[in-house]
Design an enzyme around this catalytic site. Structure first.
Site, PDB file in Angstrom:
ATOM      1  N   SER B 131       0.840  -1.210   0.000  1.00 16.15           N
ATOM      2  CA  SER B 131       0.000   0.000   0.000  1.00 16.15           C
ATOM      3  C   SER B 131       0.868   1.250   0.000  1.00 16.15           C
ATOM      4  CB  SER B 131      -0.890   0.008   1.243  1.00 16.15           C
ATOM      5  OG  SER B 131      -1.728  -1.120   1.242  1.00 16.15           O
ATOM      6  N   ILE B 156       4.085  -9.781  -9.279  1.00 17.88           N
ATOM      7  CA  ILE B 156       3.812  -9.073 -10.517  1.00 17.88           C
ATOM      8  C   ILE B 156       3.040  -9.975 -11.478  1.00 17.88           C
ATOM      9  CG2 ILE B 156       4.808  -7.768 -12.436  1.00 17.88           C
ATOM     10  CD1 ILE B 156       5.097  -6.575  -9.479  1.00 17.88           C
ATOM     11  N   GLN B 278     -38.837 -18.115  -0.509  1.00 21.63           N
ATOM     12  CA  GLN B 278     -38.625 -16.669  -0.457  1.00 21.63           C
ATOM     13  C   GLN B 278     -37.185 -16.308  -0.077  1.00 21.63           C
ATOM     14  OE1 GLN B 278     -40.361 -14.128   2.637  1.00 21.63           O
ATOM     15  NE2 GLN B 278     -41.427 -13.059   0.992  1.00 21.63           N
ATOM     16  N   GLU B 363      -4.388  -3.682  -7.156  1.00 20.93           N
ATOM     17  CA  GLU B 363      -4.537  -2.307  -7.667  1.00 20.93           C
ATOM     18  C   GLU B 363      -5.022  -1.360  -6.579  1.00 20.93           C
ATOM     19  OE1 GLU B 363      -5.675  -1.499 -11.664  1.00 20.93           O
ATOM     20  OE2 GLU B 363      -5.316  -3.558 -12.291  1.00 20.93           O
TER      21      GLU B 363
HETATM   22  C1  LIG Z   1      -2.430 -11.943  -7.054  1.00 22.11           C
HETATM   23  C2  LIG Z   1      -1.806 -10.607  -6.948  1.00 22.11           C
HETATM   24  C3  LIG Z   1      -1.409  -9.929  -8.099  1.00 22.11           C
HETATM   25  C4  LIG Z   1      -0.769  -8.684  -8.017  1.00 22.11           C
HETATM   26  N1  LIG Z   1      -0.354  -8.077  -9.164  1.00 22.11           N
HETATM   27  C5  LIG Z   1       0.390  -6.942  -9.062  1.00 22.11           C
HETATM   28  C6  LIG Z   1       0.984  -6.357 -10.214  1.00 22.11           C
HETATM   29  O1  LIG Z   1       0.792  -6.836 -11.348  1.00 22.11           O
HETATM   30  N2  LIG Z   1       1.771  -5.273 -10.067  1.00 22.11           N
HETATM   31  C7  LIG Z   1       2.004  -4.711  -8.849  1.00 22.11           C
HETATM   32  O2  LIG Z   1       2.735  -3.742  -8.781  1.00 22.11           O
HETATM   33  N3  LIG Z   1       1.444  -5.227  -7.735  1.00 22.11           N
HETATM   34  C8  LIG Z   1       0.653  -6.332  -7.815  1.00 22.11           C
HETATM   35  N4  LIG Z   1       0.113  -6.871  -6.661  1.00 22.11           N
HETATM   36  C9  LIG Z   1       0.328  -6.238  -5.395  1.00 22.11           C
HETATM   37  C10 LIG Z   1      -0.916  -5.543  -4.799  1.00 22.11           C
HETATM   38  O3  LIG Z   1      -1.222  -4.390  -5.513  1.00 22.11           O
HETATM   39  C11 LIG Z   1      -0.652  -5.319  -3.315  1.00 22.11           C
HETATM   40  O4  LIG Z   1      -0.799  -6.574  -2.692  1.00 22.11           O
HETATM   41  C12 LIG Z   1      -1.591  -4.326  -2.691  1.00 22.11           C
HETATM   42  O5  LIG Z   1      -1.320  -3.045  -3.143  1.00 22.11           O
HETATM   43  C13 LIG Z   1      -1.512  -4.336  -1.159  1.00 22.11           C
HETATM   44  O6  LIG Z   1      -0.218  -4.344  -0.674  1.00 22.11           O
HETATM   45  P1  LIG Z   1       0.246  -5.427   0.422  1.00 22.11           P
HETATM   46  O7  LIG Z   1      -0.209  -6.718  -0.063  1.00 22.11           O
HETATM   47  O8  LIG Z   1       1.666  -5.236   0.695  1.00 22.11           O
HETATM   48  O9  LIG Z   1      -0.593  -5.107   1.706  1.00 22.11           O
HETATM   49  P2  LIG Z   1      -0.243  -4.064   2.861  1.00 22.11           P
HETATM   50  O10 LIG Z   1       0.028  -2.734   2.278  1.00 22.11           O
HETATM   51  O11 LIG Z   1       0.774  -4.637   3.760  1.00 22.11           O
HETATM   52  O12 LIG Z   1      -1.615  -3.989   3.612  1.00 22.11           O
HETATM   53  C14 LIG Z   1      -2.032  -4.914   4.624  1.00 22.11           C
HETATM   54  C15 LIG Z   1      -3.378  -4.468   5.156  1.00 22.11           C
HETATM   55  O13 LIG Z   1      -3.247  -3.196   5.769  1.00 22.11           O
HETATM   56  C16 LIG Z   1      -4.113  -2.268   5.184  1.00 22.11           C
HETATM   57  N5  LIG Z   1      -3.464  -0.959   5.114  1.00 22.11           N
HETATM   58  C17 LIG Z   1      -2.193  -0.683   4.712  1.00 22.11           C
HETATM   59  N6  LIG Z   1      -1.962   0.622   4.767  1.00 22.11           N
HETATM   60  C18 LIG Z   1      -3.087   1.206   5.202  1.00 22.11           C
HETATM   61  C19 LIG Z   1      -3.484   2.544   5.473  1.00 22.11           C
HETATM   62  N7  LIG Z   1      -2.638   3.556   5.270  1.00 22.11           N
HETATM   63  N8  LIG Z   1      -4.728   2.756   5.904  1.00 22.11           N
HETATM   64  C20 LIG Z   1      -5.574   1.727   6.089  1.00 22.11           C
HETATM   65  N9  LIG Z   1      -5.285   0.466   5.858  1.00 22.11           N
HETATM   66  C21 LIG Z   1      -4.040   0.197   5.429  1.00 22.11           C
HETATM   67  C22 LIG Z   1      -4.399  -2.814   3.819  1.00 22.11           C
HETATM   68  O14 LIG Z   1      -5.606  -2.344   3.283  1.00 22.11           O
HETATM   69  C23 LIG Z   1      -4.427  -4.293   4.074  1.00 22.11           C
HETATM   70  O15 LIG Z   1      -5.687  -4.667   4.564  1.00 22.11           O
HETATM   71  C24 LIG Z   1      -0.560  -8.098  -6.746  1.00 22.11           C
HETATM   72  C25 LIG Z   1      -0.979  -8.763  -5.601  1.00 22.11           C
HETATM   73  C26 LIG Z   1      -1.567 -10.004  -5.678  1.00 22.11           C
HETATM   74  C27 LIG Z   1      -1.969 -10.689  -4.422  1.00 22.11           C
END
Ligand SMILES: Cc1cc2nc3c(=O)[nH]c(=O)nc-3n(C[C@H](O)[C@H](O)[C@H](O)COP(=O)(O)OP(=O)(O)OC[C@H]3O[C@@H](n4cnc5c(N)ncnc54)[C@H](O)[C@@H]3O)c2cc1C
Lengths: 267, 382
Positions: B131, B156, B278, B363
């Protein structure tokens, strides 16, 4: 360089096996039935399109059908999957044609086009089911015919070598061009139309050729040009009752035994 | 339902429907189970001109809007979300080139991506930066005519399968998020390797992989835009692509609803079909209403994006949040309508429910989207 023109012959058929027959006229009830391209012909189209992509000696592809005005739809569909152009052979006089009259009409059209290096047919149609229009057309054009082709192995400007499926295995055959073939569904996997193809098809004007344009007289086409006439079409009465036994061999034997035991009284 | 589509838009849907029914549905369960990348299906999608949609006509594209991309994505998602994700991820990978690339880059890369001969991918996320994309550690250091790339990207989509990668890296870490830049990296370049392929809950046929850069030397021409523009480009890209994630939710939910509706008509309990109860009928009614509401929000957001309006973050985020939450709910309810059979792999709703979850995560998680919406709302009102 001599270039080869590929002509694909296709037919519109009712898109259902639940066919109704008008008891008075002995013809298919076409109302309310969706028409589709004869499934085997979609493999013929795909082979035509992919031949042009694969072999630079193929100069162009043409789809041809004889049918009512609404058969223009499958000719448009042919363009949407990549066929260059289409021709509809349509004339009220063509109605009721058997394979003889159909082959005569198609061969006249192929001559009108200026001949074809390769003619491709589907193995047979869903409705008529004869598989004869291909070979008869080839005969009229005096060119070799190879049926049931499962692969075009090689083609140059003079020859074609194919693999075909026979009852007891495959045969590899080579023949001179021009030639005609019919294809089975192992030959390829028909593609889905492209957006550019569909847009081209929606704008395409399909030329319609009638019997006078083809130089054919009324006695040569349609019902009056046919040697066979459908006298009666009917669903055969089931004379035997069939039962399929399922399960392992032991289970099947057991079921058969029980069945026979049950019948004993009547024997 | 009539959405007042043009002939071309209807054609897009018809083509995707044919792909879904003929090429995808018969093998989707197997692709999912064996985690096989749907390369053949993507070739078919390419042959059908679907990658051309958003690419300008000058580069062998068809120059449509995001709305048309959403129509295609929705229909493909109705069949299988792995297929739709792989399709959409290529778009996400080449959008930065369309938005901010120069003429040479467009000429060099877009035609091959338009035909589907090549796929693209979008590489932003890292192990320590999800994030908080501003926390990326991948470095690009300028040395003469080259940038030297070092670091690891994680999860990715299309990793390993794509030929063209848009990679975000820090050129000036001191400047924080203003110190990031976007680069085009090609498969096969020295110092660019692929790490492990993930074993996932859902969209198992899509490829999710690590990208590893080890002194990967990029020609300086491969920077997209200027140094420091990386995040701006990433945000512009995601603002435009988010309605398409919404469209994934709409299509997936539509598919689940169709399955549930068919099943409710044929499943008999207490001597009558379960669609006469229902409790089941109201569930179906809510599902259909939710799908329709999400579709309208997604279509509207896409049209606003296509209008060229600058201020699109809020609406674009809303369409992603609403449609993905809806898809999670509707696929869960579809399993409920199937009862125990819905929990079994023999029926497609089990996979649909597993697939839906990703839409709330990638995303930008739905929490982050809500932050975007709230921030914009509080700052600007209506
Ligand atoms: C199958 C898959 C495909 C993907 N494909 C791509 C891709 O093609 N390219 C790419 O670049 N990325 C890709 N990603 C990465 C994806 O975009 C990230 O997983 C996503 O942005 C979240 O980051 P994180 O998983 O590190 O979660 P974290 O950022 O660690 O978040 C963990 C939790 O904390 C919450 N959180 C974090 N920060 C905050 C905040 N400031 N306020 C409130 N809540 C917060 C989040 O909502 C989440 O619930 C992919 C991920 C997956 C699983």
């Amino acid at each position: 360089m001599v270039k080869i023109k590929v002509v694909v012959c296709i037919k519109q058929v009712p898109g259902t096996t639940d066919i109704k027959i008008d008891p008075k006229t002995n013809t298919l009830v076409r109302e309310g039935v969706e028409n589709i391209i004869n499934p085997f012909d979609s493999y013929a189209l795909e082979e035509g399109v992919s031949l042009k992509e694969r072999m630079e000696q193929v100069s162009g592809t043409i789809a041809l059908t004889m049918g009512p005005p609404q058969a223009a739809q499958i000719l448009k569909d042919a363009i949407s999957v990549g066929i260059d152009s289409s021709i509809l052979l349509s004339d009220p006089e063509f109605a009721g044609a058997d394979t003889w009259a159909t082959a005569k009409t198609i061969s006249a059209a192929v001559k009108k086009i200026g001949g074809a290096g390769l003619l491709i047919f589907g193995k047979q149609t869903l409705d008529g089911d004869t598989g004869q229009v291909g070979p008869e057309t080839a005969q009229r054009l005096n060119i070799p015919f190879i049926g049931y082709v499962s692969q075009i192995i090689e083609m140059d400007k003079k020859k074609i070598r194919v693999k075909r499926l026979m009852e007891h295995g495959y045969e590899t055959i080579e023949t001179n061009l021009p030639a005609a073939i019919s294809v089975i569904k192992d030959i390829n996997q028909p593609r889905v139309p492209s957006l550019r193809g569909k847009m081209k098809a929606s704008k395409a004007e399909i030329p319609v050729w009638d019997s006078s344009f083809l130089g054919l007289g009324p006695k040569e086409v349609g019902l009056s040009g046919s040697f066979t006439q459908v006298v009666k079409v009917f669903t055969p009465k089931a004379s035997h009752e069939v039962m399929m036994l399922e399960g392992s061999t032991e289970q099947q034997v057991e079921k058969l035994y029980e069945k026979l035991k049950g019948l004993k009284a009547g024997v | 339902m009539d959405y007042f589509l043009t002939e071309e838009q209807q054609m897009i849907i018809d083509i995707c429907r044919e792909i879904t029914e003929k090429k995808v549905k018969p093998i989707r369960a197997e692709l999912d189970e064996k985690q096989v990348f749907p390369a053949e299906i993507l070739k078919e999608i390419g042959g059908s001109d679907l990658f051309r949609l958003f690419i300008p006509e000058d580069y062998e594209g068809m120059g449509t809007g995001i709305f048309e991309v959403c129509l295609a994505t929705e229909e493909l998602s109705r069949g299988d979300l792995s297929v739709a994700t792989s399709y959409a991820a290529s778009g996400l990978g080449f959008l930065p080139i369309i938005i901010s690339g120069d003429e040479d880059q467009k000429k060099k890369y877009l035609p091959g991506l338009a035909s589907g001969q090549r796929l693209a991918a979008f590489g932003l996320t890292e192990p320590e930066a999800g994030s908080d994309a501003g926390g990326i550690k991948t470095r690009a250091i300028r040395e003469g005519d080259h940038y030297i790339l070092n670091g690891t990207k994680q999860w990715i989509t299309n990793g390993g399968e794509a030929d063209v990668y848009t990679i975000f890296a820090m050129t000036d870490p001191k400047k924080g998020s203003r110190g990031a830049s976007a680069f085009i990296v090609e498969k096969g370049m020295d110092g660019f390797e692929f790490g492990k392929k993930e074993d996932k809950m859902g969209i198992r046929a899509s490829a999710t992989r690590e990208l590893i850069f080890n002194d990967c030397a990029l020609p300086k021409e491969n920077i997209i835009g200027k140094e420091g523009m990386g995040f701006l480009i990433a945000m512009k890209t995601l603002d435009r692509s988010r309605p398409a994630v919404g469209a994934q939710g709409v299509g997936l939910a539509q598919g689940a609803l169709e399955e549930a509706l068919d099943y409710s008509r044929i499943r008999k309990q207490f001597s009558t079909s379960i669609s006469s109860f229902q409790a089941v009928r109201h569930m179906l009614a809510d599902m259909a209403t939710q799908v329709e509401a999400a579709r309208n929000l997604v279509y509207h957001a896409a049209k606003v994006v296509d209008s060229g309006k600058k201020d699109i973050s809020r609406l674009s985020a809303m369409s992603k949040v609403f449609a993905s939450d809806m898809a999670m709910q509707v696929t869960t309810d579809a399993v409920q309508i199937f009862g125990g059979y819905g929990y079994m792999k023999e029926y497609p709703v089990e996979k649909m429910m597993r697939d839906a979850k990703i839409l709330q995560i990638y995303e930008g998680t739905n929490q982050i989207q809500r932050d975007v919406i709230a921030l914009d709302l509080i700052k600007k009102g209506f």
